[in-house]
Scaffold this motif. Structure first.
Motif, mmCIF file in Angstrom:
data_model
loop_
_atom_site.group_PDB
_atom_site.id
_atom_site.type_symbol
_atom_site.label_atom_id
_atom_site.label_comp_id
_atom_site.label_asym_id
_atom_site.label_seq_id
_atom_site.Cartn_x
_atom_site.Cartn_y
_atom_site.Cartn_z
ATOM 1 N N PHE A 185 49.237 49.020 37.581
ATOM 2 C CA PHE A 185 48.517 48.745 38.642
ATOM 3 C C PHE A 185 47.704 47.391 37.607
ATOM 4 O O PHE A 185 46.822 47.193 36.419
ATOM 5 N N GLY A 186 47.292 46.671 39.008
ATOM 6 C CA GLY A 186 45.930 46.063 38.671
ATOM 7 C C GLY A 186 45.445 45.772 40.433
ATOM 8 O O GLY A 186 45.377 45.941 41.398
ATOM 9 N N VAL A 187 44.189 44.356 39.906
ATOM 10 C CA VAL A 187 43.307 44.606 40.724
ATOM 11 C C VAL A 187 43.441 42.531 40.977
ATOM 12 O O VAL A 187 43.873 41.353 40.760
ATOM 13 N N LEU A 219 38.868 41.363 32.483
ATOM 14 C CA LEU A 219 39.938 42.407 33.215
ATOM 15 C C LEU A 219 40.055 40.852 33.952
ATOM 16 O O LEU A 219 39.504 40.546 34.767
ATOM 17 N N GLY A 220 41.377 40.715 33.719
ATOM 18 C CA GLY A 220 41.675 39.421 34.976
ATOM 19 C C GLY A 220 43.518 39.172 34.964
ATOM 20 O O GLY A 220 43.759 39.333 34.347
ATOM 21 N N ASP A 221 43.796 37.611 35.482
ATOM 22 C CA ASP A 221 45.104 37.497 35.401
ATOM 23 C C ASP A 221 45.001 36.345 34.454
ATOM 24 O O ASP A 221 44.509 35.223 34.397
ATOM 25 N N ILE A 271 37.073 50.732 42.370
ATOM 26 C CA ILE A 271 38.452 50.161 42.860
ATOM 27 C C ILE A 271 39.380 50.294 41.629
ATOM 28 O O ILE A 271 40.524 50.296 42.213
ATOM 29 N N TYR A 272 39.075 49.886 40.161
ATOM 30 C CA TYR A 272 40.645 50.023 39.254
ATOM 31 C C TYR A 272 40.493 51.418 39.210
ATOM 32 O O TYR A 272 41.568 51.497 38.936
ATOM 33 N N ASN A 273 39.652 52.594 38.971
ATOM 34 C CA ASN A 273 39.643 54.116 39.557
ATOM 35 C C ASN A 273 40.776 54.083 40.400
ATOM 36 O O ASN A 273 41.546 55.254 40.215
#
Length: 306
Positions: A185-187, A219-221, A271-273
């Protein structure tokens, strides 16, 4: 085993009668009397383990919120009782005197350093790893220590489905050491923050990571030019995040469809949760984008007081 359960239940009742917490001592007594009692108590229960350095309590509360709205039969180890004694207590309080659990689902918040021990006695259906951050150093030392503890626990449960944060290079490197099936999962966002100051090196080869976009912290790409390790496109992703008077709206993208959802909790970390909880619900076949929209926070997390 019947005697062990009876004594543990009696201790719990006595503690509650005197207004004391009964989240760990009954489990400690049960484990002292029968160290492998969890092997028996966890049979026939779909277990969801949530671990990682941050976000465990909120993610578990989100999953609980959804199961409660769906009128599912479940229990959860509350009050931060996330070590083996707390897990044992939760099972004992939800089984009959013969050790048969009365609930369909168990939502277990598992301390990352306790997961290797807990995992010797349970067989989880899903293991969700929220993230691995440096801010827990006061408890466990180096990042490798937390990562290795989680990997050790996962390897004790090879049939569990893994829900991993694809945006966290340390967390997703678990795939290099485990053979479990993965649901990432991710944002999908770029918060244009300053450069990564910590955990900026590739957990596979040690090379410096480069980011196409970044959400926050590490956290990211990401990708590593040295060995090719990079962020995979997540099975479940959150995108198009907007905020209006404290309410976050966003799109939840799954392989089958994209749906609109919202959160009453502030902060991109929440949002990650939500993404992690949605991924777990999707694997359980219980996904509904509206399930979590009215969630207002876990005890001790994002609460409002007058």
């Amino acid at each position: 085993m019947i005697l062990t359960i009876l004594i543990s239940k009696l201790i719990s009742r006595l503690l509650r009668f005197f207004g004391k917490g009964a989240t760990t001592l009954p489990g400690k007594v049960a484990l002292f009397m029968k160290y492998n009692i969890l092997n028996r108590l966890c049979r026939g229960v779909d277990i969801i383990c949530v671990t990682g350095t941050n976000g465990k309590t909120t993610t578990c509360a989100l999953i609980e919120h959804a199961l409660k709205k769906l009128e599912k039969s479940y229990f959860i180890n509350k009050s931060g009782a996330n070590m083996i004694s707390g897990v044992a207590t939760a099972f004992i309080m939800n089984c009959n005197i013969f050790g048969r659990c009365k609930k369909e689902y168990a939502i277990l918040e598992c301390d990352e350093n306790s997961l290797p021990e807990i995992s010797r006695y349970i067989d989880a259906k899903i293991i969700a790893v929220t993230n691995i951050f440096r801010d827990q150093f006061d408890r466990y030392g180096e990042l490798d220590s937390a990562l290795n503890s989680i990997v050790s626990g996962i390897n004790n449960m090879p049939d569990a489905l893994l829900v991993l944060n694809a945006d966290c290079p340390i967390t997703y490197s678990i795939i290099e050491k485990c053979e479990n099936k993965i649901y990432p999962f991710g944002v999908n966002a770029n918060c244009l923050q300053s450069a990564v100051s910590e955990s900026r090196f590739c957990p596979v080869c040690g090379g410096e990571l480069v980011y196409k976009s970044r959400v926050y912290a590490q956290l990211g790409d990401f990708f590593c030019a040295k060995c090719g390790y990079k962020r995979v496109f997540p099975e479940l992703s959150i995108s198009d995040i907007s905020e209006n008077e404290g309410v976050y709206s966003f799109i939840v993208n799954r392989p089958s469809a994209s749906t609109l959802s919202s959160s009453l909790l502030g902060g991109i970390y929440n949002i990650y949760n939500f993404a992690c909880a949605f991924a777990v619900l999707d694997l359980l076949g219980l996904y509904d984008s509206a399930l979590l929209s009215d969630f207002s926070g876990a005890f001790g997390r994002m609460e409002h007081f007058v």
